[in-house]
Every structure is written in C-alpha cells, then in structure tokens.
Design a protein around this motif. Structure first.
Motif, PDB file in Angstrom:
ATOM      1  N   ARG A  36       0.828  -1.208   0.000  1.00 52.02           N
ATOM      2  CA  ARG A  36       0.000   0.000   0.000  1.00 52.02           C
ATOM      3  C   ARG A  36       0.861   1.256   0.000  1.00 52.02           C
ATOM      4  O   ARG A  36       0.576   2.200  -0.741  1.00 52.02           O
ATOM      5  N   ARG A  37       1.911   1.295   0.788  1.00 48.60           N
ATOM      6  CA  ARG A  37       2.773   2.484   0.849  1.00 48.60           C
ATOM      7  C   ARG A  37       3.478   2.718  -0.483  1.00 48.60           C
ATOM      8  O   ARG A  37       3.581   3.845  -0.957  1.00 48.60           O
ATOM      9  N   LYS A  38       3.988   1.659  -1.076  1.00 44.76           N
ATOM     10  CA  LYS A  38       4.646   1.789  -2.380  1.00 44.76           C
ATOM     11  C   LYS A  38       3.654   2.335  -3.411  1.00 44.76           C
ATOM     12  O   LYS A  38       3.976   3.241  -4.183  1.00 44.76           O
ATOM     13  N   ALA A  39       2.448   1.773  -3.416  1.00 43.75           N
ATOM     14  CA  ALA A  39       1.425   2.188  -4.382  1.00 43.75           C
ATOM     15  C   ALA A  39       1.031   3.644  -4.158  1.00 43.75           C
ATOM     16  O   ALA A  39       0.775   4.372  -5.122  1.00 43.75           O
ATOM     17  N   GLU A  40       0.984   4.095  -2.909  1.00 47.98           N
ATOM     18  CA  GLU A  40       0.655   5.485  -2.634  1.00 47.98           C
ATOM     19  C   GLU A  40       1.721   6.426  -3.189  1.00 47.98           C
ATOM     20  O   GLU A  40       1.403   7.463  -3.774  1.00 47.98           O
TER      21      GLU A  40
END
Length: 99
Positions: A36-40
């Motif tokens: 999720r953090r990478k995608a954000e």
C-alpha cells in the motif's frame, strides 16, 4: 507523469480510491515498504503531487528502485509490488511479451 508542470494538485487519488496529500503520504523515515505504501508513492508521482527526484530524495530511494515500483504497478497493479511475488509476475510479463 507531470514532471515539468508548474501547477501541483493539492491532492491526488490514491491506489485505494482515497485522497492523498503530502501529509497523508508515508512519512520520510519509512523503512518498511508494504504494498500500500509503495502504491501510494507511485500514485503521488503519477498524479503530479511529487516528482520522481523529490520521492527519491524524500524516501532515500534509488531511481532504479522507484522505477521498479512504477513498472510493477503498470504491469500487474498493486499485487505486482509484493516482494514475495516478484519472480511470478516477472515470468507472467515475459510470457505475455512473446505473444
């Protein structure tokens, strides 16, 4: 990417449909990069909230590392960012390129 644009949006839509702002992005001292953090972060760059250079500096990433995240999202979406599945998605993409 909107690298040379002078106007920056106050927020962009994140990978889960939520609004992302500079304040809601992962903190600069993040060391554990879950999907999720990478995608954000990828969504923030794609939406023009940050530039690639700013992301690399803010999160102490190499250009190659961030480019890998972008490629993974482009090819396989958020599941492509899972470290445990990199080889699987890589082989799927290579098979698709043959056709």
């Amino acid at each position: 990417m909107i690298e040379n644009q002078k106007f920056r949006p106050a927020q962009v839509i994140g990978p889960l449909g939520e609004p992302l702002t500079l304040d809601t992005l992962p903190p600069p001292e993040t060391r554990r990069w879950v999907v999720r953090r990478k995608a954000e972060v990828v969504a923030a760059v794609n939406g023009g909230l940050l530039t690639v250079d700013e992301v690399c500096q803010r999160y102490s990433l190499t250009l190659e590392e961030f480019a890998g995240w972008q490629r993974a999202v482009d090819r396989s979406g958020m599941p492509g960012l899972r470290v445990t599945r990199i080889q699987h998605y890589k082989s799927v993409y290579e098979r698709q390129q043959k056709f």
